[in-house]
Every structure is written in structure tokens, then in C-alpha cells.
Design a protein around this motif. Structure first.
Motif, PDB file in Angstrom:
ATOM      1  N   ASP A 205       5.510  11.609   3.924  1.00  0.00           N
ATOM      2  CA  ASP A 205       5.930  11.149   5.360  1.00  0.00           C
ATOM      3  C   ASP A 205       4.823  11.898   6.136  1.00  0.00           C
ATOM      4  OD1 ASP A 205       7.563   9.302   4.587  1.00  0.00           O
ATOM      5  OD2 ASP A 205       9.379  10.576   5.263  1.00  0.00           O
ATOM      6  N   ALA A 206       4.902  13.179   5.968  1.00  0.00           N
ATOM      7  CA  ALA A 206       3.972  14.232   6.739  1.00  0.00           C
ATOM      8  C   ALA A 206       2.817  13.539   6.793  1.00  0.00           C
ATOM      9  CB  ALA A 206       4.195  15.663   6.465  1.00  0.00           C
ATOM     10  N   ILE A 207       2.089  13.388   5.723  1.00  0.00           N
ATOM     11  CA  ILE A 207       0.600  12.895   5.525  1.00  0.00           C
ATOM     12  C   ILE A 207       0.332  11.723   6.268  1.00  0.00           C
ATOM     13  CG2 ILE A 207      -0.964  12.297   3.592  1.00  0.00           C
ATOM     14  CD1 ILE A 207       0.262  14.352   1.722  1.00  0.00           C
ATOM     15  N   PHE A 208       1.430  10.857   5.723  1.00  0.00           N
ATOM     16  CA  PHE A 208       1.118   9.440   6.415  1.00  0.00           C
ATOM     17  C   PHE A 208       0.753   9.489   8.130  1.00  0.00           C
ATOM     18  CE2 PHE A 208       1.989   4.509   6.306  1.00  0.00           C
ATOM     19  CZ  PHE A 208       0.556   4.283   5.989  1.00  0.00           C
ATOM     20  N   GLN A 209       2.034  10.094   8.529  1.00  0.00           N
ATOM     21  CA  GLN A 209       2.079  10.310   9.862  1.00  0.00           C
ATOM     22  C   GLN A 209       0.874  11.013  10.568  1.00  0.00           C
ATOM     23  OE1 GLN A 209       4.068   9.171  12.056  1.00  0.00           O
ATOM     24  NE2 GLN A 209       5.379   8.101  10.386  1.00  0.00           N
ATOM     25  N   ALA A 210       0.115  11.860  10.117  1.00  0.00           N
ATOM     26  CA  ALA A 210      -0.979  12.688  10.345  1.00  0.00           C
ATOM     27  C   ALA A 210      -2.143  11.664  10.235  1.00  0.00           C
ATOM     28  CB  ALA A 210      -1.183  13.716   9.406  1.00  0.00           C
ATOM     29  N   VAL A 211      -2.056  11.022   9.078  1.00  0.00           N
ATOM     30  CA  VAL A 211      -3.463   9.938   9.025  1.00  0.00           C
ATOM     31  C   VAL A 211      -3.296   8.805  10.045  1.00  0.00           C
ATOM     32  CG1 VAL A 211      -4.536   8.295   7.480  1.00  0.00           C
ATOM     33  CG2 VAL A 211      -3.645  10.760   6.638  1.00  0.00           C
ATOM     34  N   LYS A 212      -1.983   8.624  10.344  1.00  0.00           N
ATOM     35  CA  LYS A 212      -1.953   7.270  11.097  1.00  0.00           C
ATOM     36  C   LYS A 212      -2.364   7.648  12.547  1.00  0.00           C
ATOM     37  CE  LYS A 212       2.307   5.820  10.312  1.00  0.00           C
ATOM     38  NZ  LYS A 212       3.505   4.815  10.166  1.00  0.00           N
ATOM     39  N   GLY A 213      -1.779   8.929  12.961  1.00  0.00           N
ATOM     40  CA  GLY A 213      -2.195   9.481  14.247  1.00  0.00           C
ATOM     41  C   GLY A 213      -3.798   9.821  14.302  1.00  0.00           C
ATOM     42  N   ARG A 214      -4.378  10.158  13.389  1.00  0.00           N
ATOM     43  CA  ARG A 214      -5.953  10.490  13.507  1.00  0.00           C
ATOM     44  C   ARG A 214      -6.470   9.388  13.834  1.00  0.00           C
ATOM     45  NH1 ARG A 214      -9.046  15.355  13.210  1.00  0.00           N
ATOM     46  NH2 ARG A 214     -11.043  14.490  12.646  1.00  0.00           N
ATOM     47  N   PHE A 215      -6.272   8.352  13.031  1.00  0.00           N
ATOM     48  CA  PHE A 215      -6.969   7.180  12.923  1.00  0.00           C
ATOM     49  C   PHE A 215      -6.543   5.934  13.683  1.00  0.00           C
ATOM     50  CE2 PHE A 215      -8.449   9.502   9.065  1.00  0.00           C
ATOM     51  CZ  PHE A 215      -9.473   9.670   9.281  1.00  0.00           C
ATOM     52  N   SER A 216      -5.361   6.310  14.549  1.00  0.00           N
ATOM     53  CA  SER A 216      -4.805   5.446  15.461  1.00  0.00           C
ATOM     54  C   SER A 216      -4.382   4.057  14.796  1.00  0.00           C
ATOM     55  CB  SER A 216      -5.649   5.111  16.677  1.00  0.00           C
ATOM     56  OG  SER A 216      -6.299   5.982  17.276  1.00  0.00           O
ATOM     57  N   LEU A 217      -3.747   4.351  13.654  1.00  0.00           N
ATOM     58  CA  LEU A 217      -3.342   3.168  12.859  1.00  0.00           C
ATOM     59  C   LEU A 217      -1.897   2.664  13.380  1.00  0.00           C
ATOM     60  CD1 LEU A 217      -4.316   4.209   9.144  1.00  0.00           C
ATOM     61  CD2 LEU A 217      -5.518   2.454  10.810  1.00  0.00           C
TER      62      LEU A 217
END
Ligand code: TMP
Length: 218
Positions: A205-217
Motif C-alpha cells: 500500500d505504501a509503495i503504490f500510494q507513493a508511485v501514484k502520487g509521484r506520477f499523478s495516477l
């Protein structure tokens, strides 16, 4: 066509990078993104052959400098033959370890001067860097214990044990962890620290939130 993103996973032994990388690949694919999972050392035919030389055999098999040159030989092949062609087709590349591992293991761990590593980096891959780096952090004892358990569970399938680095001593692994933390601090625009001591779903969850935030998904 828009270039793909280059995301790297970093961390010490037994932090769960491979599992989390596979989960992120699946989640991004479900978002309609073309994904290529890969790893270092390895990720191209030649680099996989070099990997065997690095991760098997006795600890003293290579001097730190020979080890460093083998890693860069593998990286040159991997970047040119696998990573860059995929990125230029719009594919997102998820890589299990990249140049931060070299700074942490060969630099902070073995004591090769950091300027030597960065000069080699410039020579071999130029200014090429990940767009985002997830550093998975866990205390060294727990990580080595997890790595050992994994080895025991899968030993019937292993051709040669890929544990040359795991067998290096505890102070070496402590230096690596401290080195990674320093790298993350000094590159906070690119790197994020993920607490990997939590259970697998929380870490994801932490990883996916971070990636979504970083790349505005979405
Ligand atoms: P892995 O177990 O995560 O597949 O990685 C193989 C080993 O290679 C790991 O123990 C760390 C080591 N390594 C380095 O020492 N320097 C590097 O630059 C890379 C990419 C890996």
C-alpha cells in the motif's frame, strides 16, 4: 511517443524487493501501463551471465574493484539492450536494484571511493538515473533471517546458491543499510524510504500510494 518511467527498488538482503516489484508491475498493468520488470545485476543475456560470476562462489572471489567493474560491465549491457529501448517505446521499467546498490554495497560496504563509482557511472551510463527510487528498509538481522528462510524454502530449485553477498559479515550489512539511508537523505527528490518491516500488504500500500502520487495516477 512519451518515454516510459524508470523506477528502481533498492534495499539490503531479504527486504522483499522482488515480491513488491512483482506486485507493483501487476498493479500498473491493471492501470493500462505497459511494464517491464527487470533486475541488476542481470536483465540482459550478457548481464545475466555476469550476474552468475558475481552472486555465486566464495566471498573472496573478487576484489572490490573487480566486483565493481563486473557490475558496470553488466549495467552497460542492461541499460543499452533492455532498459533504454523499453523506455523509448513508452514502457515503464521496474528494476530490482540499480546504481544506488553499487554506492551502498561497493562504496559504503566495501569502501571503494564514492567519486570512483560516480566517475564510472558517468563514463558508462552518463547522466541516466531512475525517475523514482523506492528504498525498502528493514533491520539487518531480520533481513538476513528472511533471506535465509527464503533460501531454505527454494533450495530444491536453485541451480547455484546466489548468496555470495548474503554470506558477507554483519558489519558489512550494517554499513550498507546506513549507506542506503544516506543516499536517500541526499537524494530526497528522487528516493523515498519505505518501512519494509510491516506486513506485505501494508508495504505494498505504501509503495503504490507513493508511485501514484509521484506520477499523478488516478
Ligand atoms: P539480489 O539478491 O537482490 O538479486 O542482488 C544480488 C546481489 O548483488 C545482492 O546481494 C547485492 C549485490 N549487488 C551489489 O553488490 N552491487 C550492485 O550494484 C548490485 C546491482 C547488486
Amino acid at each position: 511517443m512519451e518515454e516510459g518511467k524508470f523506477i528502481t527498488f533498492e534495499g539490503g538482503e531479504g527486504v522483499g524487493k522482488s515480491t513488491q516489484l512483482a506486485r507493483l508491475a501487476k498493479a500498473l498493468s491493471a492501470h493500462g501501463i505497459d511494464v517491464l520488470p527487470t533486475r541488476e545485476p542481470g536483465g540482459s543475456a550478457g548481464a545475466e551471465q555476469i550476474r552468475d560470476l558475481l552472486v555465486t562462489g566464495v566471498v573472496e572471489r573478487w576484489t572490490p574493484i573487480s566486483e565493481l567493474l563486473l557490475l558496470f560491465a553488466a549495467r552497460a549491457d542492461h541499460v543499452e539492450k533492455t532498459i533504454k529501448p523499453a523506455l523509448s517505446c513508452g514502457t515503464w521499467v521496474l528494476c530490482d536494484r540499480f546504481s544506488d546498490s553499487t554506492l551502498a554495497y561497493q562504496g559504503y560496504g566495501h569502501g571503494v571511493r564514492l567519486e570512483v563509482i560516480s566517475q564510472l557511472h558517468d563514463l558508462v551510463v552518463g547522466k541516466f538515473q531512475p525517475d523514482f527510487t523506492l528504498y525498502l528498509d528493514i533491520n539487518v538481522d531480520d533481513g538476513l533471517r528472511r533471506a535465509n528462510n527464503r533460501k531454505r524454502l527454494s533450495s530444491h530449485e536453485l541451480v547455484g546458491e546466489e548468496d555470495r553477498f548474503e554470506r558477507m559479515n554483519l558489519p558489512f550489512h550494517e554499513k550498507i543499510r546506513n549507506g542506503f539511508k544516506k543516499i536517500v537523505d541526499e537524494n530526497s527528490d528522487r528516493c523515498i524510504l519505505i518501512d519494509a518491516s510491516k506486513d506485505e500488504n501494508c508495504v505494498f500500500d505504501a509503495i503504490f500510494q507513493a508511485v501514484k502520487g509521484r506520477f499523478s495516477l488516478a
